[in-house]
Design an enzyme around this catalytic site. Structure first.
Site, PDB file in Angstrom:
ATOM      1  N   ASP A 103      19.875  34.652  41.117  1.00 39.51           N
ATOM      2  CA  ASP A 103      20.699  33.858  39.954  1.00 39.51           C
ATOM      3  C   ASP A 103      19.922  32.624  39.813  1.00 39.51           C
ATOM      4  O   ASP A 103      20.545  31.686  39.397  1.00 39.51           O
ATOM      5  CB  ASP A 103      22.108  33.612  40.711  1.00 39.51           C
ATOM      6  CG  ASP A 103      22.853  33.137  39.608  1.00 39.51           C
ATOM      7  OD1 ASP A 103      22.614  33.561  38.323  1.00 39.51           O
ATOM      8  OD2 ASP A 103      24.019  32.325  39.785  1.00 39.51           O
ATOM      9  N   CYS A 160      40.995  51.297  30.120  1.00 37.75           N
ATOM     10  CA  CYS A 160      41.504  50.011  30.670  1.00 37.75           C
ATOM     11  C   CYS A 160      41.255  48.874  29.946  1.00 37.75           C
ATOM     12  O   CYS A 160      39.933  48.609  29.510  1.00 37.75           O
ATOM     13  CB  CYS A 160      41.070  49.909  32.044  1.00 37.75           C
ATOM     14  SG  CYS A 160      41.517  48.398  32.849  1.00 37.75           S
ATOM     15  N   CYS A 201      34.920  30.606  27.907  1.00 41.15           N
ATOM     16  CA  CYS A 201      35.355  31.079  29.133  1.00 41.15           C
ATOM     17  C   CYS A 201      35.543  29.866  30.107  1.00 41.15           C
ATOM     18  O   CYS A 201      34.868  28.683  30.034  1.00 41.15           O
ATOM     19  CB  CYS A 201      33.868  31.825  29.767  1.00 41.15           C
ATOM     20  SG  CYS A 201      34.173  32.292  31.384  1.00 41.15           S
ATOM     21  N   CYS A 223      36.656  30.781  37.306  1.00 42.25           N
ATOM     22  CA  CYS A 223      38.041  31.365  37.067  1.00 42.25           C
ATOM     23  C   CYS A 223      37.827  32.914  37.245  1.00 42.25           C
ATOM     24  O   CYS A 223      36.643  33.491  36.947  1.00 42.25           O
ATOM     25  CB  CYS A 223      38.294  31.515  35.667  1.00 42.25           C
ATOM     26  SG  CYS A 223      39.851  32.453  34.890  1.00 42.25           S
TER      27      CYS A 223
END
Length: 382
Positions: free
Chosen positions: A136, A193, A216, A243
């Site tokens: 990352d 879904c 976001c 979140c």
């Protein structure tokens, strides 16, 4: 030679399990062209917000071979951080801040990278090859690579979903010049879904499999440095760093085992349910002390106090008014502006009193705008 490569792959997987990785697979060092197109479309639509680094190295990000032409295979690994407690536990406790599950323990960058380096070092000792390790911190599309390696699939929330580990995997990549047999790629199992889309407080998904980062909460509370846009403040609730809502409602999480066995990712007591009053009182030294060893430390004191002020404004807790008022004098203009909004939500009388005495002394344009537009109970994003 094929037998030797199979033996190497099997040994790599065995070592990965010993290092604490729950998922393992091999991807080719060339992603499908559609992946690059999706990235370009996302960037051209401006949905990456202020994350300019994604735009500046888009070509390298689009495929491993663009970043390192000598790469032939990518070893993809996933380490579970499935939480031991309900990520929604603090949703109805407004005087506490909600920190994303991944950031409540040790910095995953350090934990995962150290394990990757040990595996990569072993591989170099066994075979004449070169390696590069990524967690990352480089232009690497970990999620498409993880899907190509069979670790799971990119769900409608754009994060990786695993049949065995739900939406709770930290991803790491080892690029190598060694050509290994690729694993069978992941298959999308989201079906009809829409739980992750429906739960998003700020409607950050314009469509399934597409995220507008600018809306976001994770972007707003972690990446964005300026004032949080007014239309999202109420919807943020008491989220103060990231979140988990879209991750936490994923039905595949029922198959994930708690990461409690991995002590590195156990939540630290002071990060599991921090009191907003304590966070509002932090100076820079206090921030560094509280968040030492946490990925949160990178965001800095001002951003965390800004986020805590938004949460305070949403709390309805008038006992926080003195702490909020004290931050009207903060050196950072974004903190001052956030304190103005929080005060307008908690105590309109105090807000009017402070506005009368402070507006004529304020020189920052954005802060003045906060005073001028301050309205009790500003409208939420949805």
């Amino acid at each position: 030679m094929p037998d030797d490569k199979l033996r190497i792959t099997q040994s790599l997987e065995k070592m990965a399990r010993e290092e604490g990785f729950a998922a393992f697979g091999i991807a080719p060092a060339a992603l499908a062209p559609v992946t690059a197109k999706r990235l370009r479309d996302w960037l051209s639509g401006g949905q990456h917000g202020d994350m300019i680094w994604m735009e500046s190295r888009a070509d390298e990000r689009a495929s491993p071979e663009n970043l390192w032409p000598e790469a032939r295979s990518v070893i993809m690994l996933g380490m579970s951080y499935a939480p031991a407690r309900d990520p929604f536990a603090l949703e109805k406790i407004p005087d506490r801040g909600r920190i994303s599950v991944y950031a409540q323990g040790k910095d995953y960058h350090d934990v995962v990278k150290k394990a990757l380096k040990r595996i990569a070092r072993w591989l170099v000792d066994q075979v004449d090859c070169e390696v590069k390790v990524f967690v990352d911190t480089a232009p690497v599309m970990e999620k498409p690579l993880a899907e190509a390696a069979g670790l799971g699939w990119q769900g409608k929330h754009t994060n990786l979903v695993s049949q065995g580990h739900g939406s709770w995997l930290f991803l790491g990549a080892i690029y190598t010049t060694l050509e290994l047999e690729a694993s069978t790629g992941g298959q999308d199992r989201c079906g009809s879904c829409s739980a992750c889309q429906d739960i998003c407080p700020t409607n950050a998904f314009p469509e399934p499999y597409r995220l507008d980062a600018k809306a976001c909460i994770s972007y707003l509370t972690i990446e964005s440095k300026g004032p949080i846009p007014l239309q999202y403040r109420k919807a943020i609730g008491n989220h103060i760093y990231g979140c988990d809502d879209c991750l936490a409602v994923c039905p595949w999480n029922k198959f994930a085992e708690s990461a409690a066995a991995n002590k590195a990712f156990l939540p630290r007591a002071e990060l599991a349910a921090p009191a907003l009053a304590d966070l509002l009182a932090m100076d820079d030294a206090g921030f560094r002390q509280i968040f030492s060893g946490s990925p949160i430390k990178r965001s800095g004191r001002n951003r965390m106090v800004r986020n805590s002020l938004i949460a305070a404004g949403n709390s309805g807790d008038v006992s926080l008014v003195p702490s909020v008022t004290a931050l009207l004098d903060d050196e950072d203009s974004v903190v001052r502006g956030s304190a103005i909004w929080a005060l307008s939500q908690l105590d309109s009388t105090q807000f009017d009193r402070e506005k009368e005495g402070r507006m004529s002394k304020e020189r920052d344009t954005d802060v003045l705008l906060e005073w001028e537009s301050g309205q009790p109970n500003a409208p939420a994003a949805r």
